[in-house]
Design an enzyme around this catalytic site. Sequence first.
Site, PDB file in Angstrom:
ATOM      1  N   CYS A 165      37.419 -61.534 -89.499  1.00  0.00           N
ATOM      2  CA  CYS A 165      38.754 -61.296 -89.622  1.00  0.00           C
ATOM      3  C   CYS A 165      39.588 -62.544 -88.928  1.00  0.00           C
ATOM      4  O   CYS A 165      39.417 -62.919 -87.930  1.00  0.00           O
ATOM      5  CB  CYS A 165      38.781 -60.027 -88.967  1.00  0.00           C
ATOM      6  SG  CYS A 165      40.552 -59.585 -88.664  1.00  0.00           S
ATOM      7  N   GLU A 197      31.111 -58.485 -82.239  1.00  0.00           N
ATOM      8  CA  GLU A 197      32.658 -59.413 -82.024  1.00  0.00           C
ATOM      9  C   GLU A 197      32.391 -59.981 -80.463  1.00  0.00           C
ATOM     10  O   GLU A 197      32.782 -61.251 -80.799  1.00  0.00           O
ATOM     11  CB  GLU A 197      33.763 -58.719 -81.864  1.00  0.00           C
ATOM     12  CG  GLU A 197      35.021 -59.382 -81.939  1.00  0.00           C
ATOM     13  CD  GLU A 197      36.176 -58.569 -82.005  1.00  0.00           C
ATOM     14  OE1 GLU A 197      37.426 -58.812 -81.326  1.00  0.00           O
ATOM     15  OE2 GLU A 197      36.255 -57.260 -82.604  1.00  0.00           O
ATOM     16  N   CYS A 214      43.935 -55.512 -82.252  1.00  0.00           N
ATOM     17  CA  CYS A 214      44.658 -55.678 -83.464  1.00  0.00           C
ATOM     18  C   CYS A 214      45.585 -54.844 -83.888  1.00  0.00           C
ATOM     19  O   CYS A 214      45.519 -53.549 -83.375  1.00  0.00           O
ATOM     20  CB  CYS A 214      43.649 -55.908 -84.573  1.00  0.00           C
ATOM     21  SG  CYS A 214      43.056 -54.522 -85.416  1.00  0.00           S
TER      22      CYS A 214
END
Length: 338
Positions: free
Chosen positions: A105, A135, A203
């Site tokens: 992403c 992540e 995000c």
Amino acid sequence: MVSMTASSGRRVLLAAPRGYCAGVDRAVIAVEKALEQYGAPIYVRHEIVHNKYVVQTLERKGAIFVERTAEVPEGAIVMFSAHGVAPVVHEEAARGKLATIDATCPLVTKVHKEAVRFANEDFDILLIGHEGHEEVIGTSGEAPEHITLVDGPGDVAKVEVRDPSKVVWLSQTTLSVDETMETVDALKEKFPQLISPPSDDICYATQNRQLAVKQMGEEADLVIVVGSRNSSNSVRLVEVAKLAGARDAYLVDFADEIDEAWLEGVSTVGVTSGASVPEILVEQVLEWLSQRGFEDVEIVKAAEESITFSLPKELRRDLRAEAAALVEQRTGNGPSAE
């Protein structure tokens, strides 16, 4: 079994936005496009996104999900998941003569770049995130000698830095906004000169979905979050719903996982889904509820979303040919460099 009728005043509050974020949409389409362009199999390092339905659907189309780069045959195509990978994984792929597609992403890539930048400036980096999450592993791998993981406010007391005037915090993109800021506040109390990242690391989609759930939780007796248990942002939505006032909140992958006992004494059900959940799964939950008298659906709109990301640049190249050339170079059967 709970007895219900359509006239009982039961209703559903449906969160908006919900489901796929731009990064997940990009990653899923990338796998589908790779299969279409290059044919099966396409190897994917780790689940492309944390959703059981999505992974199973892509497996049926020819994707093979692996946990280690070493599991991918020499000369094959491997895609990196939306969660991102550490630089060492790219090095492993190069040694294995693999053609790679990076579906990380772009918002995760931004955090990676921030980590590299602050490491180059010799800052201690306090990475707020959950230990073991893909992540976090990827981001930590960008500057392992500079990064310390802070897994919530309870970790703050044991954090040590070399120079309190050169310390910055970054975060996993899918965390609870409120819990993250609680951790940041505790860190700032300990390190008054703590620097914040140049832009918000959590995000937009994570924040928007949490905001909608907060609004919903004020009215809902029960909140059903559609998402997988290994999806950080989906798990956070359950937590946010409870903190917002919902009597109960549960996480389900599919409608048939809902327990009818949850509906006892419930007049308002909130429904949302994590950022890696396709809308078809939400539709199935709404149908399940409708069959039990929850036919009145009201939208709880917290934000508008229009962000899109372009597909990985590697999908514009002939990766099969590139992979074959890499193998030929290793075996010495390729064209002469002279």
